[in-house]
Design a protein around this motif. Structure first.
Motif, PDB file in Angstrom:
ATOM      1  N   THR A 132      -5.251  10.005   2.638  1.00 27.98           N
ATOM      2  CA  THR A 132      -5.662   9.029   3.647  1.00 27.98           C
ATOM      3  C   THR A 132      -5.368   9.599   5.035  1.00 27.98           C
ATOM      4  O   THR A 132      -4.434  10.358   5.216  1.00 27.98           O
ATOM      5  CB  THR A 132      -4.896   7.703   3.469  1.00 27.98           C
ATOM      6  OG1 THR A 132      -3.509   7.987   3.382  1.00 27.98           O
ATOM      7  CG2 THR A 132      -5.335   6.961   2.237  1.00 27.98           C
TER       8      THR A 132
ATOM      9  N   ALA B  88      -5.697   1.885  -2.524  1.00 26.61           N
ATOM     10  CA  ALA B  88      -6.975   1.519  -1.914  1.00 26.61           C
ATOM     11  C   ALA B  88      -6.760   0.935  -0.515  1.00 26.61           C
ATOM     12  O   ALA B  88      -5.823   0.174  -0.283  1.00 26.61           O
ATOM     13  CB  ALA B  88      -7.685   0.508  -2.794  1.00 26.61           C
ATOM     14  N   ASP B  89      -7.625   1.336   0.412  1.00 25.81           N
ATOM     15  CA  ASP B  89      -7.567   0.814   1.778  1.00 25.81           C
ATOM     16  C   ASP B  89      -8.644  -0.248   1.945  1.00 25.81           C
ATOM     17  O   ASP B  89      -9.730   0.032   2.421  1.00 25.81           O
ATOM     18  CB  ASP B  89      -7.836   1.951   2.776  1.00 25.81           C
ATOM     19  CG  ASP B  89      -6.547   2.603   3.220  1.00 25.81           C
ATOM     20  OD1 ASP B  89      -5.541   1.904   3.327  1.00 25.81           O
ATOM     21  OD2 ASP B  89      -6.568   3.816   3.453  1.00 25.81           O
ATOM     22  N   ASP B  90      -8.366  -1.459   1.538  1.00 30.29           N
ATOM     23  CA  ASP B  90      -9.395  -2.482   1.758  1.00 30.29           C
ATOM     24  C   ASP B  90      -8.857  -3.605   2.633  1.00 30.29           C
ATOM     25  O   ASP B  90      -7.664  -3.911   2.640  1.00 30.29           O
ATOM     26  CB  ASP B  90      -9.976  -3.015   0.434  1.00 30.29           C
ATOM     27  CG  ASP B  90      -8.945  -3.662  -0.438  1.00 30.29           C
ATOM     28  OD1 ASP B  90      -8.618  -4.820  -0.180  1.00 30.29           O
ATOM     29  OD2 ASP B  90      -8.467  -3.005  -1.384  1.00 30.29           O
ATOM     30  N   LEU B  91      -9.760  -4.194   3.387  1.00 32.37           N
ATOM     31  CA  LEU B  91      -9.374  -5.186   4.392  1.00 32.37           C
ATOM     32  C   LEU B  91      -8.845  -6.475   3.768  1.00 32.37           C
ATOM     33  O   LEU B  91      -7.995  -7.138   4.344  1.00 32.37           O
ATOM     34  CB  LEU B  91     -10.573  -5.495   5.292  1.00 32.37           C
ATOM     35  CG  LEU B  91     -11.034  -4.315   6.164  1.00 32.37           C
ATOM     36  CD1 LEU B  91     -12.317  -4.657   6.881  1.00 32.37           C
ATOM     37  CD2 LEU B  91      -9.947  -3.927   7.159  1.00 32.37           C
ATOM     38  N   VAL B  92      -9.366  -6.812   2.587  1.00 33.54           N
ATOM     39  CA  VAL B  92      -8.925  -8.056   1.937  1.00 33.54           C
ATOM     40  C   VAL B  92      -7.435  -7.958   1.602  1.00 33.54           C
ATOM     41  O   VAL B  92      -6.665  -8.904   1.822  1.00 33.54           O
ATOM     42  CB  VAL B  92      -9.758  -8.300   0.650  1.00 33.54           C
ATOM     43  CG1 VAL B  92      -9.289  -9.555  -0.061  1.00 33.54           C
ATOM     44  CG2 VAL B  92     -11.231  -8.400   0.994  1.00 33.54           C
ATOM     45  N   GLN B  93      -7.049  -6.798   1.090  1.00 35.37           N
ATOM     46  CA  GLN B  93      -5.642  -6.597   0.737  1.00 35.37           C
ATOM     47  C   GLN B  93      -4.761  -6.592   1.989  1.00 35.37           C
ATOM     48  O   GLN B  93      -3.690  -7.187   2.019  1.00 35.37           O
ATOM     49  CB  GLN B  93      -5.494  -5.266  -0.003  1.00 35.37           C
ATOM     50  CG  GLN B  93      -4.123  -5.069  -0.599  1.00 35.37           C
ATOM     51  CD  GLN B  93      -3.978  -3.699  -1.235  1.00 35.37           C
ATOM     52  OE1 GLN B  93      -4.924  -2.933  -1.304  1.00 35.37           O
ATOM     53  NE2 GLN B  93      -2.786  -3.394  -1.697  1.00 35.37           N
TER      54      GLN B  93
ATOM     55  N   HIS C 114       0.848  -1.190   0.000  1.00 35.66           N
ATOM     56  CA  HIS C 114       0.000   0.000   0.000  1.00 35.66           C
ATOM     57  C   HIS C 114       0.882   1.237   0.000  1.00 35.66           C
ATOM     58  O   HIS C 114       1.870   1.300   0.718  1.00 35.66           O
ATOM     59  CB  HIS C 114      -0.870  -0.052   1.261  1.00 35.66           C
ATOM     60  CG  HIS C 114      -1.694   1.175   1.472  1.00 35.66           C
ATOM     61  ND1 HIS C 114      -1.280   2.209   2.278  1.00 35.66           N
ATOM     62  CD2 HIS C 114      -2.898   1.538   0.962  1.00 35.66           C
ATOM     63  CE1 HIS C 114      -2.213   3.145   2.265  1.00 35.66           C
ATOM     64  NE2 HIS C 114      -3.194   2.770   1.485  1.00 35.66           N
TER      65      HIS C 114
END
Lengths: 55, 143
Positions: B68, B102-107, B62
């Motif tokens: 952010t 992107a801030d996603d939990l899956v990543q 990331h």
């Protein structure tokens, strides 16, 4: 990707740049790059074992 | 009578080309050394940065930007953002295409997420070294 492989790739890439930036002759650069690589690997392994015993 | 001699320091001005080489080296990793015709250095040093950057992205890393975080936490984004910015055009293109931001939990749940972050940060920092090295070469301070 295995953790050890990631550490090796990381140490390799960083030591290439460190070796190329430092020193004056190609021979000295190679030696310095190899030294930095060995230090990264050794310190990484030592830290890994120390952290293994710390819960 | 004792004569004292003053050492006269001659400061040679940095050629404009050196600044251009430095800028090119930052913007496209390896370009600075290509401009100074140091092919092997360009391949090794530039190649390391490119490889480090794409490995970081591949591992799900990331990148940081000011968009952010909120309040004081926005300030905490500045140091890693400076490190990421070292990648030059790679960072800018990814920012424009929203790749790696992107801030996603899956990543974040991926086992290699933190490794990816580190690779992306280090790619930028290594490119700063490349930039300084190319600048020194172009300024005639290094062979």
């Amino acid at each position: 990707m295995r953790h050890f492989l990631v550490m090796t790739v990381f140490a390799g890439l960083v030591s290439i740049v460190f070796g190329a930036v430092a020193k004056d002759t190609p021979r000295d650069r190679c030696i310095y790059g190899l030294k930095v690589f060995a230090e990264f690997m050794l310190i990484g392994l030592v830290l890994g074992w120390i952290l293994y015993f710390i819960p | 009578m004792v004569k004292t001699e003053k050492a006269i320091e001659r400061v040679e001005p940095t050629p404009a080309l050196a600044w251009l080489v430095g800028l090119a080296a930052w913007f496209i990793p390896g370009a600075g050394h290509l401009m100074t015709k140091h092919w092997v250095r360009a391949l090794l040093m530039g190649g390391s940065v490119w490889l480090c950057f794409f490995l970081g992205l591949w591992m799900g890393g990331h990148m940081f930007s000011l968009s952010t975080g909120q309040g004081s936490s926005q300030l905490l984004q500045v140091p890693p953002m400076i490190a990421n910015l070292g990648s030059g055009a790679l960072y800018i293109v990814c920012y424009m295409l929203d790749i790696g931001f992107a801030d996603d939990l899956v990543q974040a749940a991926r086992a290699t997420y933190e490794y990816g972050n580190t690779f992306l940060l280090i790619a930028g920092l290594l490119n700063y070294l490349n930039m300084l090295d190319a600048f020194d070469i172009a300024a005639g301070r290094k062979p």
